[in-house]
Design an enzyme around this catalytic site. Structure first.
Site, mmCIF file in Angstrom:
data_model
loop_
_atom_site.group_PDB
_atom_site.id
_atom_site.type_symbol
_atom_site.label_atom_id
_atom_site.label_comp_id
_atom_site.label_asym_id
_atom_site.label_seq_id
_atom_site.Cartn_x
_atom_site.Cartn_y
_atom_site.Cartn_z
ATOM 1 N N SER A 166 0.894 -1.003 0.099
ATOM 2 C CA SER A 166 0.202 0.052 -0.040
ATOM 3 C C SER A 166 0.866 1.070 -0.070
ATOM 4 O O SER A 166 2.011 1.247 0.484
ATOM 5 C CB SER A 166 -0.990 0.028 1.249
ATOM 6 O OG SER A 166 -1.663 1.351 1.336
ATOM 7 N N TYR A 205 -1.667 -0.784 10.603
ATOM 8 C CA TYR A 205 -1.567 -1.149 9.220
ATOM 9 C C TYR A 205 -0.553 -0.600 8.305
ATOM 10 O O TYR A 205 0.410 -1.682 7.682
ATOM 11 C CB TYR A 205 -3.052 -0.462 8.785
ATOM 12 C CG TYR A 205 -3.373 -0.632 7.228
ATOM 13 C CD1 TYR A 205 -3.766 -1.896 6.687
ATOM 14 C CD2 TYR A 205 -2.909 0.373 6.259
ATOM 15 C CE1 TYR A 205 -4.128 -2.071 5.379
ATOM 16 C CE2 TYR A 205 -3.338 0.063 5.081
ATOM 17 C CZ TYR A 205 -3.499 -1.015 4.450
ATOM 18 O OH TYR A 205 -3.942 -1.250 3.244
#
Length: 253
Positions: A136, A149
């Site tokens: 990401s 995350y």
């Protein structure tokens, strides 16, 4: 970007980016098996001409067994996409160990297991394979509430870089793909609100939000011989979302 005759496994394949990757791999000619914890995905994948396996990537032993089963059923394994993941957004001082464990097991450990298992299969078969790990843009630039995350996504990028040498010695390339804001089912639903749509588009330099097919095309590129020079790369696919400082600072609303 021809994948004709290639045999590829995609995890987290029943929705969002995973489903987009399956669709574009099939369009490029690959035989695809999709793994997902959601059994409802079987019908979606069947509609694309792909196989489905019910798999929980957080169960390391079962995950490894499922990869071996897919390899046996397809008669080989040329490409592997570690896409399965979860997002937990919670104020850092309130994050629990259970939440951290879940992020680690699904987002990070599953990538390690997937790369090890697929890598061993490819090595033993003498395959010039390709592995794509979906990270990401949070691996580079993130927001408060995403500490856990972003840590897992950063770990994926770091592991990928190191594995490029470990697996490259066996003619197996491994690269990370780092999407930004993407039109998954959740984002599409949120964008029905014009305010949300304007905000989401504002993250990108071209005022657009990537489709799952566009991210799928980037994955196809990394799986194909067109990207033979890339090994250990982390490819940003966020329309320059993370290129500027202070844009749409979520701390200030």
């Amino acid at each position: 970007m021809n994948l004709q005759g290639r045999k590829i496994v995609v995890t987290g394949a029943s929705a969002g980016i995973g489903l987009g990757i399956v669709r574009q791999c099939r369009a490029a000619g690959a035989e695809v098996t999709g793994f997902d914890i959601n059994e409802a995905g079987a019908q979606k994948l069947a509609g694309l001409g792909a196989d489905f396996q019910l798999v929980d990537v957080s169960d390391a032993a079962a995950f490894a067994t499922s990869i071996a089963e897919a390899n046996a059923r397809m008669g080989g394994l040329d490409g592997f996409v570690n896409n399965a993941g979860v997002t937990i957004k919670v104020p850092f001082l309130e994050m629990s160990l259970a939440q951290m464990d879940m992020l680690w097991e699904v987002n990070q450990r599953s990538v390690l297991v997937g790369c090890q298992t697929a890598g061993r299969i490819m090595k033993d078969a003498g395959v010039r394979g390709a592995i794509v790990n979906i990270a990401s843009n949070h691996a580079r630039a993130t927001n408060p509430g995403h500490e856990g995350y972003s840590a897992t996504k950063g770990a994926i990028v770091s592991m990928t870089r190191a594995m490029a040498w470990s697996l490259g010695a066996h003619a197996i390339r491994v690269n990370a793909l780092c999407p930004g804001m993407t039109q998954t089912e959740i984002v599409i639903e949120a964008m029905k609100d014009p305010a949300n749509a304007e905000n989401f588009r504002g993250w990108a330099a071209d005022n657009e939000v990537s489709t799952v097919e566009e991210i799928g095309d980037a994955a196809v590129f990394l799986l194909s011989d067109a990207s033979m020079a890339l090994n250990g790369a982390d490819v940003l696919a966020d329309r320059a979302m993370s290129a500027l400082l202070g844009v749409n600072d979520t701390r200030r609303g």
